[in-house]
Motif scaffolding. Structure first.
Motif, PDB file in Angstrom:
ATOM      1  N   LYS A 134       0.826  -1.209   0.000  1.00 45.84           N
ATOM      2  CA  LYS A 134       0.000   0.000   0.000  1.00 45.84           C
ATOM      3  C   LYS A 134       0.860   1.258   0.000  1.00 45.84           C
ATOM      4  O   LYS A 134       0.537   2.233  -0.688  1.00 45.84           O
ATOM      5  CB  LYS A 134      -0.928  -0.003   1.221  1.00 45.84           C
ATOM      6  CG  LYS A 134      -2.063  -0.985   1.097  1.00 45.84           C
ATOM      7  CD  LYS A 134      -2.946  -0.972   2.322  1.00 45.84           C
ATOM      8  CE  LYS A 134      -4.046  -2.013   2.207  1.00 45.84           C
ATOM      9  NZ  LYS A 134      -4.890  -2.030   3.418  1.00 45.84           N
ATOM     10  N   LEU A 135       1.968   1.252   0.760  1.00 48.84           N
ATOM     11  CA  LEU A 135       2.861   2.407   0.779  1.00 48.84           C
ATOM     12  C   LEU A 135       3.488   2.645  -0.594  1.00 48.84           C
ATOM     13  O   LEU A 135       3.567   3.785  -1.060  1.00 48.84           O
ATOM     14  CB  LEU A 135       3.965   2.207   1.817  1.00 48.84           C
ATOM     15  CG  LEU A 135       3.561   2.365   3.279  1.00 48.84           C
ATOM     16  CD1 LEU A 135       4.708   1.940   4.191  1.00 48.84           C
ATOM     17  CD2 LEU A 135       3.168   3.793   3.569  1.00 48.84           C
ATOM     18  N   ILE A 136       3.921   1.586  -1.239  1.00 48.85           N
ATOM     19  CA  ILE A 136       4.530   1.707  -2.572  1.00 48.85           C
ATOM     20  C   ILE A 136       3.503   2.187  -3.577  1.00 48.85           C
ATOM     21  O   ILE A 136       3.783   3.050  -4.417  1.00 48.85           O
ATOM     22  CB  ILE A 136       5.168   0.371  -3.007  1.00 48.85           C
ATOM     23  CG1 ILE A 136       6.398   0.095  -2.141  1.00 48.85           C
ATOM     24  CG2 ILE A 136       5.524   0.387  -4.489  1.00 48.85           C
ATOM     25  CD1 ILE A 136       6.967  -1.292  -2.303  1.00 48.85           C
ATOM     26  N   GLN A 137       2.271   1.655  -3.498  1.00 52.08           N
ATOM     27  CA  GLN A 137       1.223   2.065  -4.433  1.00 52.08           C
ATOM     28  C   GLN A 137       0.883   3.536  -4.234  1.00 52.08           C
ATOM     29  O   GLN A 137       0.680   4.267  -5.203  1.00 52.08           O
ATOM     30  CB  GLN A 137      -0.027   1.196  -4.259  1.00 52.08           C
ATOM     31  CG  GLN A 137      -1.036   1.394  -5.360  1.00 52.08           C
ATOM     32  CD  GLN A 137      -0.472   1.076  -6.729  1.00 52.08           C
ATOM     33  OE1 GLN A 137       0.177   0.071  -6.930  1.00 52.08           O
ATOM     34  NE2 GLN A 137      -0.709   1.947  -7.691  1.00 52.08           N
ATOM     35  N   ALA A 138       0.830   3.995  -2.985  1.00 52.04           N
ATOM     36  CA  ALA A 138       0.562   5.411  -2.711  1.00 52.04           C
ATOM     37  C   ALA A 138       1.672   6.283  -3.296  1.00 52.04           C
ATOM     38  O   ALA A 138       1.400   7.344  -3.869  1.00 52.04           O
ATOM     39  CB  ALA A 138       0.425   5.646  -1.215  1.00 52.04           C
ATOM     40  N   TYR A 139       2.912   5.831  -3.184  1.00 53.29           N
ATOM     41  CA  TYR A 139       4.046   6.574  -3.751  1.00 53.29           C
ATOM     42  C   TYR A 139       3.950   6.627  -5.274  1.00 53.29           C
ATOM     43  O   TYR A 139       4.171   7.664  -5.888  1.00 53.29           O
ATOM     44  CB  TYR A 139       5.361   5.924  -3.317  1.00 53.29           C
ATOM     45  CG  TYR A 139       6.580   6.572  -3.927  1.00 53.29           C
ATOM     46  CD1 TYR A 139       7.065   7.784  -3.453  1.00 53.29           C
ATOM     47  CD2 TYR A 139       7.243   5.973  -4.995  1.00 53.29           C
ATOM     48  CE1 TYR A 139       8.168   8.389  -4.011  1.00 53.29           C
ATOM     49  CE2 TYR A 139       8.354   6.567  -5.568  1.00 53.29           C
ATOM     50  CZ  TYR A 139       8.812   7.772  -5.076  1.00 53.29           C
ATOM     51  OH  TYR A 139       9.907   8.361  -5.647  1.00 53.29           O
ATOM     52  N   LEU A 140       3.588   5.503  -5.884  1.00 53.60           N
ATOM     53  CA  LEU A 140       3.491   5.463  -7.348  1.00 53.60           C
ATOM     54  C   LEU A 140       2.303   6.265  -7.870  1.00 53.60           C
ATOM     55  O   LEU A 140       2.345   6.777  -8.994  1.00 53.60           O
ATOM     56  CB  LEU A 140       3.398   4.013  -7.823  1.00 53.60           C
ATOM     57  CG  LEU A 140       4.648   3.165  -7.607  1.00 53.60           C
ATOM     58  CD1 LEU A 140       4.374   1.717  -8.004  1.00 53.60           C
ATOM     59  CD2 LEU A 140       5.825   3.712  -8.377  1.00 53.60           C
TER      60      LEU A 140
END
Length: 76
Positions: free
Chosen positions: A56-62
């Motif tokens: 979820k953190l990576i998706q939010a960053y992307l």
């Protein structure tokens, strides 16, 4: 709760031979009771929770838009 290699393979949707190899390589911690390798189910639950959190953190960053550089000049 402890699972056997067969139960762990079913839980992880992997082949038994892969789970057995991971146990023998030390990638999955297990206890050998003289007959079976017993694997703590809680370690996978915790691991999957952490993976989901980081996903979820990576998706939010992307999903974050790329900021425009204010120093770029339009040179038409």
């Amino acid at each position: 709760m402890y699972l056997t290699i067969k139960e762990t393979a079913a839980y992880l949707a992997l082949d038994e031979s892969i789970v057995r190899a991971y146990v023998l390589q030390g990638k999955i911690r297990a206890i050998y009771d003289g007959e079976n390798y017993l694997i703590n189910k809680q370690q996978f639950t915790t691991y999957f929770e952490q993976v989901e959190k980081y996903r979820k953190l990576i998706q939010a960053y992307l999903d974050e838009p790329i900021p425009e550089d204010i120093d770029v000049k339009d040179e038409d």
